[in-house]
Design a protein around this motif. Structure first.
Motif, PDB file in Angstrom:
ATOM      1  N   VAL A   1      36.600  16.566  50.707  1.00  0.00           N
ATOM      2  CA  VAL A   1      37.833  16.325  49.956  1.00  0.00           C
ATOM      3  C   VAL A   1      38.591  17.626  49.730  1.00  0.00           C
ATOM      4  CG1 VAL A   1      36.828  14.357  48.741  1.00  0.00           C
ATOM      5  CG2 VAL A   1      36.728  16.597  47.701  1.00  0.00           C
ATOM      6  N   GLY A   2      39.845  17.476  49.461  1.00  0.00           N
ATOM      7  CA  GLY A   2      40.664  18.630  49.115  1.00  0.00           C
ATOM      8  C   GLY A   2      41.882  18.163  48.353  1.00  0.00           C
ATOM      9  N   GLY A   3      42.488  19.058  47.623  1.00  0.00           N
ATOM     10  CA  GLY A   3      43.671  18.653  46.890  1.00  0.00           C
ATOM     11  C   GLY A   3      44.420  19.826  46.299  1.00  0.00           C
ATOM     12  N   THR A   4      45.698  19.624  46.102  1.00  0.00           N
ATOM     13  CA  THR A   4      46.511  20.571  45.342  1.00  0.00           C
ATOM     14  C   THR A   4      47.171  19.766  44.237  1.00  0.00           C
ATOM     15  OG1 THR A   4      48.362  22.109  45.387  1.00  0.00           O
ATOM     16  CG2 THR A   4      48.372  20.384  47.087  1.00  0.00           C
ATOM     17  N   PHE A   5      46.864  20.122  42.999  1.00  0.00           N
ATOM     18  CA  PHE A   5      47.235  19.264  41.877  1.00  0.00           C
ATOM     19  C   PHE A   5      47.237  20.067  40.586  1.00  0.00           C
ATOM     20  CE2 PHE A   5      42.720  19.215  42.731  1.00  0.00           C
ATOM     21  CZ  PHE A   5      42.129  19.384  41.500  1.00  0.00           C
ATOM     22  N   TYR A   6      47.750  19.476  39.545  1.00  0.00           N
ATOM     23  CA  TYR A   6      47.709  20.100  38.217  1.00  0.00           C
ATOM     24  C   TYR A   6      46.368  19.773  37.550  1.00  0.00           C
ATOM     25  CZ  TYR A   6      52.495  21.614  38.447  1.00  0.00           C
ATOM     26  OH  TYR A   6      53.633  22.269  38.812  1.00  0.00           O
ATOM     27  N   TYR A   7      45.736  20.812  37.020  1.00  0.00           N
ATOM     28  CA  TYR A   7      44.471  20.588  36.325  1.00  0.00           C
ATOM     29  C   TYR A   7      44.759  19.717  35.099  1.00  0.00           C
ATOM     30  CZ  TYR A   7      39.661  21.496  35.046  1.00  0.00           C
ATOM     31  OH  TYR A   7      38.330  21.347  34.779  1.00  0.00           O
ATOM     32  N   ASP A   8      43.883  18.733  34.868  1.00  0.00           N
ATOM     33  CA  ASP A   8      44.200  17.707  33.864  1.00  0.00           C
ATOM     34  C   ASP A   8      44.167  18.194  32.423  1.00  0.00           C
ATOM     35  OD1 ASP A   8      44.620  15.828  35.801  1.00  0.00           O
ATOM     36  OD2 ASP A   8      42.614  14.982  35.714  1.00  0.00           O
TER      37      ASP A   8
ATOM     38  N   ASN B   1      44.031  24.476  43.325  1.00  0.00           N
ATOM     39  CA  ASN B   1      43.659  23.940  44.631  1.00  0.00           C
ATOM     40  C   ASN B   1      42.149  23.715  44.631  1.00  0.00           C
ATOM     41  OD1 ASN B   1      46.323  24.196  45.753  1.00  0.00           O
ATOM     42  ND2 ASN B   1      45.952  26.401  45.785  1.00  0.00           N
ATOM     43  N   MET B   2      41.747  22.645  45.246  1.00  0.00           N
ATOM     44  CA  MET B   2      40.319  22.308  45.234  1.00  0.00           C
ATOM     45  C   MET B   2      39.875  21.885  46.629  1.00  0.00           C
ATOM     46  SD  MET B   2      38.042  19.544  45.243  1.00  0.00           S
ATOM     47  CE  MET B   2      38.902  18.068  44.725  1.00  0.00           C
ATOM     48  N   ALA B   3      38.682  22.316  47.025  1.00  0.00           N
ATOM     49  CA  ALA B   3      38.059  21.834  48.256  1.00  0.00           C
ATOM     50  C   ALA B   3      36.595  21.576  47.955  1.00  0.00           C
ATOM     51  CB  ALA B   3      38.186  22.855  49.367  1.00  0.00           C
ATOM     52  N   GLY B   4      36.076  20.493  48.491  1.00  0.00           N
ATOM     53  CA  GLY B   4      34.682  20.190  48.190  1.00  0.00           C
ATOM     54  C   GLY B   4      34.156  19.046  49.020  1.00  0.00           C
ATOM     55  N   GLY B   5      33.056  18.543  48.597  1.00  0.00           N
ATOM     56  CA  GLY B   5      32.460  17.440  49.335  1.00  0.00           C
ATOM     57  C   GLY B   5      31.262  16.885  48.600  1.00  0.00           C
ATOM     58  N   SER B   6      30.763  15.788  49.129  1.00  0.00           N
ATOM     59  CA  SER B   6      29.571  15.184  48.540  1.00  0.00           C
ATOM     60  C   SER B   6      28.793  14.498  49.646  1.00  0.00           C
ATOM     61  CB  SER B   6      29.950  14.191  47.441  1.00  0.00           C
ATOM     62  OG  SER B   6      30.768  13.173  47.958  1.00  0.00           O
ATOM     63  N   VAL B   7      27.502  14.366  49.416  1.00  0.00           N
ATOM     64  CA  VAL B   7      26.641  13.754  50.413  1.00  0.00           C
ATOM     65  C   VAL B   7      25.600  12.879  49.708  1.00  0.00           C
ATOM     66  CG1 VAL B   7      25.008  15.702  50.494  1.00  0.00           C
ATOM     67  CG2 VAL B   7      25.293  14.254  52.500  1.00  0.00           C
ATOM     68  N   GLY B   8      25.262  11.800  50.347  1.00  0.00           N
ATOM     69  CA  GLY B   8      24.178  10.949  49.864  1.00  0.00           C
ATOM     70  C   GLY B   8      23.257  10.683  51.040  1.00  0.00           C
TER      71      GLY B   8
END
Lengths: 402, 259
Positions: A219-226, A256-263
């Motif tokens: 995942v990734g995103g550019t957004f306002y921190y809540d 800006n955020m980049a990350g991921g998840s795995v199961g």
């Protein structure tokens, strides 16, 4: 005015029901629930902390190419006015390899449970702290969501034109966080909203795949921190050199955020892991060298969890760590903040009764939330639950039990 | 008198020879393999209604729609829960492999709005509060048990092989099962399940079966837990076989959309 609007909504609803009844028989599905929550503060003279009556309805229609959902809700309280709104209201359009969803919608990402790492699209409703059900703690956001499908993979793009912040507890709420300012503050709300312009819109991307060996999300995103950064302006009395005044200016900042998840399955276990890198977050500091008591840093947030089944009990444990890169002395948050969660759940009498124990343990600040819950289904669709909640040295919530 | 004795001896010998030859023809393992290998079509879809009855006679009803597709080395199954209202929108997907490795399972809970991979270790858990465990609903591979042809017997007018099966895994939830298999169609007509103390726990009876598109298909069953006096009546309807279920039915998209 509110009454008038409610009447209008009711009339529209009746029209829709009538309309679909005429054209499609059972085309319109209506689901919902009525619920009462009663909460008592055991350590504060058994006073009522919540007495809430809720009506929640789901109106859904599904066609071959289009669908829609409208989810109005009403919360009635004994001590304040009726709250009502639309949790979700969206339109779906289906194509061969992609779908488009437009409207107010809850979008939930990641594999962590009870913590928000890559799950950043829908803001949180913390007006009841962490006590709301998960489908209520995430607020819907008006957005455009495009899902493109290929094989067992999905590419998702979300455009959120208008920023929605975290909803914090209102004035007088027992859940409202204490603001320990060094002097009585005055608030400047001139920057506390994000102007709804194209430049201020938010964009999120997600790639996900399901395979026999693992499930993966990137995942990734550019957004306002809540959550807002609190910019502080101090006034010093020149004669005494003491703090004479404090102005607090909440402001939301883009990250800006980049990350991921795995199961992935490991024999009888399922391992879940999730992580994100945030660039440009603002943190509070008490270091006087920094004007406005905030500084900008990057940080990492990650977790690893295990799900397993032990003698018929569904169990789950997670370890979560938040790390501030290039941490400096004086920052309010520690360089590392560690948290663990535990969940145990078992059904009895053929899923008529559920026992659940959820706990949330802050290892850094030695605080905890423990929430045992018993749910009994008297009949299909009718449940009674009892959930005494205890907080252990949980900041200001330490003495609260209900 | 001597003549009668001779006839009786002949009958006994004939019966022994017949029985011996019948036993020589087929073993318990072969019977169960034939049940396992009974052709089922490449894909099947249908609606499932489960009626749960407790010892007070109170009933609860669960409805779901299921799609099954056989890819040779893997069988994919997806179920969409339709009723009661509080589980509506839930989807459960299972990929079962012929090479014996653990199943892959996912669940979509509409309240959480995301798909979660779940441990296939919960095969002994009861499905939706019914008397069927997740494992009871799947096709147990014959190699997981040792089988013994116990006898032949006629029940409900059907001539059956009676096969006892003992799991190789000592920790399996049943200590043994006994299955009545119809001789000419190799359909399991009845099965008894014994608990870990060797006591009868549950009895599965096939109430109705028929040929659909040339495949033997079970339409109505009843599982009775004799220890708890609880039963589940399961009925399949609107069954369609070999309609060509698309591969996309077994994906994230399908689970989240609930169809």
């Amino acid at each position: 005015m509110k009454t008038r609007i409610l009447i209008i909504i009711s009339l529209i609803t009746l029209f829709m029901v009538d309309s679909f009844a005429q054209t499609g028989g059972n085309s319109l599905n209506i689901n919902g629930y009525a619920r009462n929550y009663t909460g008592v503060l055991l350590n504060e003279g058994n006073s009522l902390s919540i007495l809430q009556n809720t009506l929640n309805l789901d109106f859904t229609h599904r066609g071959d190419k289009i669908a829609f959902k409208v989810n109005p809700y009403m919360d009635h309280y004994f001590d304040h006015t009726l709250e009502w709104g639309l949790r979700e209201a969206y339109l779906d359009m289906y194509f061969d390899n992609f779908d488009l969803r437009v409207g107010k919608q809850q979008i939930i990402w990641g594999k962590a449970e009870g913590v928000f790492i890559t799950d950043v699209v829908s803001p949180k409703d913390l007006s009841e702290f962490l006590l709301r059900d998960f489908d209520e703690i995430r607020m819907g956001v008006t957005s455009f969501k495009l899902n493109y499908y290929f094989g067992s993979s999905t590419l998702e793009a979300v455009w959120v034109p208008v920023f929605t912040p975290t909803l914090m507890p209102g004035e007088g709420s027992i859940w409202r966080p204490d603001m320990n300012f060094p002097a009585p503050p005055t608030f400047d709300f001139s920057t506390s909203t994000v102007k709804p312009t194209l430049d201020n819109s938010e964009l999120f991307l997600r790639y996900s795949t399901m395979t026999p060996k693992f499930d993966l999300e990137l995942v990734g995103g550019t957004f306002y921190y809540d959550d807002p950064a609190l910019h502080l302006t101090k006034t010093i009395d020149s004669s005494t050199m003491q703090l004479a005044g404090l102005q607090v200016r909440p402001e939301y900042h883009r990250v800006n955020m980049a990350g991921g998840s795995v199961g992935l399955p490991l024999g009888p276990l399922v391992l879940r892991a999730e992580g994100a890198f945030y660039s440009g977050r603002y943190f509070q500091t008490q270091n006087p060298a920094y004007a406005e008591s905030v500084l900008k840093k990057d940080n990492l947030h990650y977790m690893a969890g295990l799900d397993f089944n032990l003698a018929g009990i569904i169990m789950s444990a997670q370890f979560i760590q938040e790390y501030i890169i290039d941490h400096e002395a004086g920052m309010q948050k520690e360089k590392f903040e560690n948290t663990m969660t535990f969940l145990a759940r078992k059904d009895f009498f053929r899923e008529k009764m559920w026992l659940e124990l959820f706990s949330y343990v802050g290892l850094t600040n030695e605080d905890a939330l423990i929430r045992p819950k018993i749910t009994y289904a008297f009949a299909d669709g009718f449940e009674v639950l009892k959930a005494p909640i205890s907080f252990g040295r949980f900041g200001q919530f330490w003495p609260v039990q209900r | 008198m001597k003549k009668i004795t001779c006839i009786a001896a002949f009958v006994l010998i004939a019966a022994f020879v017949t029985a011996t030859s019948a036993y020589a023809q087929i073993s318990g393992k072969q019977v169960i393999e034939k049940v396992y290998e009974n052709p089922t079509g490449e894909d099947t879809q249908g609606e499932l209604t489960m009626t749960l009855t407790n010892k007070q006679g109170e009933q609860r009803i669960r409805n779901l729609t299921q799609y099954i597709k056989n890819y040779g080395d893997v069988e994919k199954k997806i179920m969409f829960f339709m009723a009661p209202a509080d589980v509506r929108g839930t989807a459960f997907m299972n990929w079962s492999y012929t090479d014996g490795r653990d199943d892959d399972q996912w669940i979509y809970l509409p309240a959480l709005k995301r798909i979660k991979r779940i441990s296939s270790d919960g095969k002994g858990d009861y499905f939706m509060g019914s008397d069927f465990t997740y494992d009871d609903l799947g096709d147990r591979h014959p190699d997981e048990d040792t089988h013994e042809l116990l006898r032949e017997e006629t029940i409900d007018g059907y001539s059956c092989y009676v096969v006892g099966s003992t799991p190789k895994d000592e920790d399996y939830m049943y200590s043994k099962t006994i299955t009545w298999v119809i001789k000419d169609s190799f359909i399991g007509l009845k099965r008894e399940f014994y608990d870990d103390r060797g006591k009868l726990l549950k009895v599965l009876n096939i109430i109705k079966f028929n040929q659909i598109e040339g495949f033997w298909t079970i339409l109505e069953t009843k599982m009775s837990n004799v220890q708890k006096d609880h039963s589940t009546h399961m009925e399949l309807s609107n069954i369609q076989i070999n309609l060509g279920i698309p591969d996309r039915k077994f994906t994230e998209r399908s689970m989240m959309l609930g169809e």
